[in-house]
Design a protein around this motif. Sequence first.
Motif, PDB file in Angstrom:
ATOM      1  N   ALA A 234       0.142   0.312  -8.546  1.00  0.00           N
ATOM      2  CA  ALA A 234      -0.986  -0.156  -7.726  1.00  0.00           C
ATOM      3  C   ALA A 234      -2.313   0.421  -8.239  1.00  0.00           C
ATOM      4  N   TRP A 253       8.232  -4.102  -4.955  1.00  0.00           N
ATOM      5  CA  TRP A 253       6.807  -4.368  -5.188  1.00  0.00           C
ATOM      6  C   TRP A 253       6.378  -5.648  -4.458  1.00  0.00           C
ATOM      7  N   SER A 257       3.603  -4.553  -2.015  1.00  0.00           N
ATOM      8  CA  SER A 257       2.424  -4.283  -2.863  1.00  0.00           C
ATOM      9  C   SER A 257       1.124  -4.242  -2.055  1.00  0.00           C
TER      10      SER A 257
END
Length: 402
Positions: A234, A253, A257
């Motif tokens: 990230a 993810w 995310s």
Amino acid sequence: MMTFQTLDDLDDGQRVLVRLDLNSPVEDGTVQDNRRFDRHAETISELVDRGFEIAVLAHQGRPGRNDFVSLSQHADILAEHIDHDVDFVDETYGPQAIHDIADLDSGDVLVLENTRMCDDELPEEDPEVKSQTEFVQTLKDEFDAYINDAYSAAHRSHASLVGFPLVMDAYAGRVMETEYEANTAIAEKEFDGQVTMVVGGTKATDVIDVMTHLDEKVDDFLLGGIAGELFLRAAGYPVGYDIDDANLYDEQWEQNSEKIESMLEDHRDQITLAVDLAYEDDDGDRAEQAVDDIEEKTVSYLDVGSETVMEYSPIIRDSEAVFVKGALGMFEDERFSVGTAGVLEAIADTDCFSVVGGGDTSRAIEMYGMEEDEFGHVSIAGGAYIRALTGAQLVGVEVLQR
Ligand SMILES: Nc1ncnc2c1ncn2[C@@H]1O[C@H](COP(=O)(O)OP(=O)(O)OP(=O)(O)O)[C@@H](O)[C@H]1O
Ligand SMILES: O=C(O)[C@H](O)COP(=O)(O)O
């Protein structure tokens, strides 16, 4: 705030039904001794010394799994830990169990069969419903009091954990007391200085939930493990995605995310990320790489690097309190234990208030030769520890506090 009755409130010599959490790893049918026996042995030894007549309830595994076995081996292991005879009956509340309970004398200990072999135990239902089951209604009349020592199972609304306190005089055992106090300390206690939390392991959702709940309590989150690599992704580093056929990162993810990105944006000052990572080189040795030098991920990173440990250690040294949730690397392989063991050693070297939790992570303490008493508290809870860190109430604790 703890408001339940404890063993200090109980008169000696009574007939007590005690719920322990002896749920253990089982290898090829053999129950593995572990820290849970050590801890509960203290409660049982106290009860023996005080002349109680003691019947023990506990569970092992789940139906359909290889670890779903009888508690007969647990009775033998417990006997070794308390250096005192422990009997076993292969029923939970059938006629033989009731007969053996009636035969108990002062200081006797009898382990009843795996609670999960009893139909009333498992479906998660309201405590009121559980209290009316045949299992609870039959056993309640055999005892003067119920003691719950199984903090680490207290997130389950199962009959043996939530049914009895509604129909009997109920108390917290010593393990319940100390686990509750240590695991709620981060939320309940006021610390004068810096509060640090080491977060790692494999589950991004656990890490996000813990960080979201504790962002006002914790000054510094030190990240590692698979979760830490996702945070590095990230932050723009080319790590935190799957290579080869691995399935560790991409799905997590996709699901997390946005949360990870906004967590990083909103709390950048509180989050410290690894500056280097470790992997296995072509010769099978540990190799390290600075995250700034990674152009493309071509290897699996299995630990944080030594520079990272050097950055994390002084932060720990300057802390008033340190909490650990999850490992910084695959510490079961000694080559990749540097991060987890390094951080634990830094904690052990300080006199800060510390709690190390997570079933897997706390195993690193004995694997790498550290002593438990170098830490404030080493939790024996897994799921219950995570729930405590995310502010969830544990139903088995709530019913004790009524
Ligand atoms: N980079 C990594 N690659 C692979 N595995 C890792 C990595 N970092 C940590 N792990 C693994 O994470 C595991 C611990 O993760 P988990 O999130 O389950 O922590 P825990 O809180 O200690 O355990 P539990 O949730 O079971 O109580 C360790 O067994 C370790 O091998
Ligand atoms: O081992 C544990 O974490 C507790 O005993 C709870 O077990 P469970 O996850 O099988 O309910």
